[in-house]
Design a protein around this motif. Structure first.
Motif, short mmCIF file in Angstrom:
data_model
loop_
_atom_site.label_atom_id
_atom_site.label_comp_id
_atom_site.label_asym_id
_atom_site.label_seq_id
_atom_site.Cartn_x
_atom_site.Cartn_y
_atom_site.Cartn_z
N THR A 74 -1.84 -1.22 -3.56
CA THR A 74 -2.50 -2.53 -3.55
C THR A 74 -1.54 -3.71 -3.48
O THR A 74 -1.98 -4.86 -3.49
N GLY A 75 -0.25 -3.44 -3.43
CA GLY A 75 0.74 -4.52 -3.38
C GLY A 75 1.95 -4.11 -2.59
O GLY A 75 1.98 -3.04 -1.98
N THR A 76 2.97 -4.94 -2.63
CA THR A 76 4.18 -4.66 -1.85
C THR A 76 5.39 -4.35 -2.71
O THR A 76 6.41 -3.91 -2.19
N THR A 77 5.29 -4.59 -4.00
CA THR A 77 6.41 -4.30 -4.90
C THR A 77 6.11 -3.06 -5.73
O THR A 77 5.00 -2.51 -5.68
N SER A 78 7.08 -2.63 -6.50
CA SER A 78 6.89 -1.47 -7.37
C SER A 78 5.69 -1.69 -8.29
O SER A 78 5.49 -2.79 -8.84
N ALA A 79 4.91 -0.64 -8.48
CA ALA A 79 3.70 -0.75 -9.31
C ALA A 79 3.92 -0.23 -10.73
O ALA A 79 2.96 -0.13 -11.49
#
Length: 204
Positions: free
Chosen positions: A146-151
């Motif tokens: 759901t995002g572009t960085t580490s979750a």
């Protein structure tokens, strides 16, 4: 008596023992419940109990194993009914609030067990940690989509929200707790979505 009949009776006795232990362990705690009471309420003999379980600790582990399987199945079913990763997170979290709203809710079986078995090397405590690792891995993998960085941080955040909701859910209004928890989940998802929506900033 045929072998099939004996096997059926054996399975029924084990299920009755586990069902009785599950009910009492969850509602009253683990250490406060003795084997004699479980045997009496399950209407079996002590010999029957020890034929299926090596002792009370083995029965506790079976109780947690069953709870783990049920929660994994709930999560899988919830994910299967949602298309996007964000909706899968929402669906999984709604299964949590359904539990909080259910009659007889007494918090998280795993958090409760950890409180009674604080030794990190104890098999019961290790079973609790294994379940929690599965949940953390599950939500982190979904949030990663759901995002572009580490979750990883977002996953830990969600687990902490879940822990708070499970504790608060049996101490205060479950409807308000559920609403607050789901609002917090939406906050995490919005933050992840903002990473995708934010345009790249050119560096001069």
């Amino acid at each position: 008596m045929s072998q099939g009949t004996r096997r059926s009776g054996t399975s029924e006795a084990r299920a009755r023992l586990l069902g009785t232990a599950t009910r009492i362990f969850y509602t009253e705690g683990i250490h406060s419940v003795g084997v004699d009471r479980i045997v009496a309420e399950a209407q079996v003999t002590r010999a029957t109990l020890y034929r299926h379980f090596t002792g009370k600790e083995d029965l506790v582990l079976a109780y947690l194993t069953q709870a783990d399987r049920e929660l994994r199945a709930q999560a899988e079913t919830a994910q299967a009914g949602a298309e996007s990763a964000a909706d899968q997170v929402r669906a999984v979290c709604r299964t949590i609030t359904a539990g909080i709203r259910s009659p007889g809710f007494r918090g998280c079986a795993f958090l409760n067990a950890a409180a009674e078995y604080p030794d990190p090397e104890h098999p019961v405590h290790r079973a609790v940690l294994a379940h929690r690792q599965w949940f953390l891995d599950t939500v982190t993998e979904l949030l990663a989509q759901t995002g572009t960085t580490s979750a990883e941080a977002a996953g830990r955040h969600l687990v902490m929200l879940r822990d708070g909701a499970m504790v608060s859910g049996c101490l205060s209004d479950p409807e308000l707790v559920s609403e607050t928890f789901l609002r917090g989940v939406e906050g995490i998802l919005r933050a992840r979505a903002a990473e995708v929506a934010a345009p790249d900033v050119a560096v001069s």
